[in-house]
Motif scaffolding. Structure first.
Motif: not given
Lengths: 133, 376
Positions: A86-115
């Motif tokens: 489960v991920c927490l994403v700050r959308l370009e428009e400002g709101p923060v939403v909870v969703s699923n990150l489909v990537d399985k990698t352990e190599n994640l960093r806060m601030g990584a761009p997502v779509k």
């Protein structure tokens, strides 16, 4: 096999959002009076209390604010796919939403761009999820 | 109008009581609360018919509670079964006494979540994010702790120090549910519940009940135990984002700072005066958030602060000397306030803090509260 995970509880407020995801569009509730933009939707604008609220289409781009891996199945439908992410994403428009990150990698960093990506889980419901951009 | 600051040292806790903690399917919440009430009445020796204020939390029906206890108060308040209600309830009762609504208030909390198999997630507590499988307060705290790791480099071994110190205290508390010592390695090898949080980062779920009896400082002199004074308190809510329950992007730092400052200013004490901190440890990260918010260390420095037993008895700042929610009992803040009282009365035996004069309670939650207790 039928989908046995929790589904959104549609109501008059959130129906436009879930109608739009079926067309692979991510909408955010928007205040025409003061410009505030938010998710989930509310009955009035929490900034200026205007009652008439509209929707705008989000770009679907954002940044990763945090993520967790759920190792316990609070619903039976998750039993066979633990852990799930489960991920927490700050959308370009400002709101923060909870969703699923489909990537399985352990190599994640806060601030990584997502779509956003869209997954039609039933005939009626398409869930917006996110992937590393 | 009276200012809140004028309530400094005006209200006292005169009686405290609790049940045993564990798994009690044979008794309901009214029964548990009644046992805690009787223990608190015996603790201070009050004639129970003098009690004219009743506050209940996580108890289904206040009137049935009054009937069970033979009380017909002139002030009653019901709070939901959320942990954050403990700090709120104590402050509400204090102000009700100060305003003259009642002279003696009994505050009752009971939890039967263990025997009734409460999960704190899934369909039991429906939320906005269920379609993505995001549920439970623990997952929200895991989401916050991951941010803390990313922002400040905090490690899970540092987080382990919280659980290890609090378990050490539980081992010194004969009433505690979990009494086997744990190590950092035990923490690191425990199973994940919501990574990065593991089993030993999660509070217990157990049955039990707690009661506190409050009155004015003047009336408090007439009872069996030395009164413990409510010297300061502070409050700040953070209601956005409530759709992500039990979560704050900023670890409730602004709210904890604000509530802490109010409490320190009102009580006229500072960090160096605080002999122990009772911190709402529903999940171990809240202890780190509290230390930073209250200013016991700088932002992002709580990981280093807790290392080498910093939170243990004899350490920099003893935290949750009864074993907290992590290892003593999940009484949602109520038992931590009882522990504050017992430490100040110096009734804590093997876990007693020497010369204990000032104990602070804090609950970093959407309803953040802090209370400073001193010896009367």
């Amino acid at each position: 096999m039928s989908y046995n995970k929790p589904l959104p509880r549609l109501d008059t407020l959130n129906k436009p959002f879930w109608d739009a995801t079926k067309q692979n569009r991510f909408l955010l509730q928007h205040c025409p009076s003061c410009g505030d933009t938010r998710f989930p939707p509310g009955p009035v604008c929490p900034k200026c209390l205007a009652g008439e609220q509209t929707w705008i289409e989000a770009s679907g781009k954002g940044t990763l604010e945090s993520w967790v891996d759920m190792h316990r199945a609070y619903w039976d439908g998750y039993k066979d796919e633990l852990p799930y992410r489960v991920c927490l994403v700050r959308l370009e428009e400002g709101p923060v939403v909870v969703s699923n990150l489909v990537d399985k990698t352990e190599n994640l960093r806060m601030g990584a761009p997502v779509k956003v990506v869209f997954e039609a889980v039933t005939d009626e419901v398409t869930l917006p999820k996110f992937t590393l951009a | 109008m009276t200012e809140l600051k004028d309530l400094k040292d005006k209200i006292a806790v005169i009686g405290v009581g609790n049940t045993r903690y564990g798994n009690f399917p044979e008794i309901d919440d009214y029964g548990l609360a009644a046992h805690a009430f009787r223990n608190a009445v015996q603790d201070c020796g009050i004639d129970k018919d003098k009690i004219d204020g009743l506050l209940v939390s996580r108890i289904p029906y206040y009137a049935r509670m009054g009937e069970v206890l033979g009380l017909n108060p002139k002030w009653t308040i019901t709070l939901p079964g959320h942990g954050r209600m403990s700090g709120m309830g104590i402050i509400e009762a204090a102000t009700a006494i100060a305003a003259g609504h009642c002279d003696y208030a009994a505050l009752l909390y009971a939890n039967i979540g263990r025997s009734r198999r409460v999960n704190y997630g899934g369909d039991e507590s429906p939320g906005t994010w269920d379609p993505w499988g995001f549920t439970s307060p623990g997952a929200a705290h895991a989401m916050m702790f991951r941010r803390h790791m990313e922002l400040y480099g905090t490690t899970t071994r540092q987080l382990a120090e919280v659980s290890v110190s609090i378990r050490y205290h539980a081992c010194l508390n004969p009433d505690a549910v979990m009494r086997n010592p744990i190590t950092i390695e035990d923490h690191e090898s425990a199973r994940f519940i919501t990574a990065p949080l593991r089993l030993l980062d999660y509070c217990l779920i157990n049955d039990g009940a707690v009661c506190l009896i409050l009155t004015s400082k003047e009336r408090a002199k007439d009872f069996a135990k030395p009164p413990v004074l409510i010297s300061g308190f502070g409050a700040q809510e953070t209601y956005s984002p409530s759709s992500i329950a039990n979560f704050d992007m900023d670890f409730w730092y602004p709210a904890i700072s604000a509530a802490g400052k109010q409490a320190y200013d009102m009580a006229g004490v500072g960090h160096k005066d605080v002999d122990a901190l009772m911190c709402y440890d529903n999940f171990s990260p809240t202890v780190l958030f509290s230390l930073e918010g209250l200013g016991f260390c700088g932002r992002g420095e709580s990981g280093a602060f807790v290392e080498n037993g910093g939170l243990s008895l004899g350490g920099k700042l003893p935290v949750n000397t009864d074993g907290g929610h992590l290892s003593n009992s999940y009484m949602q803040g109520w038992a931590l306030n009882v522990e504050a009282v017992r430490q100040l009365r110096r009734e804590c035996g093997a876990r007693q803090i020497p010369d204990c004069e000032v104990v602070q309670y804090v609950q970093p939650t959407p309803c953040t509260r802090s209370i400073i207790y001193t010896r009367g």
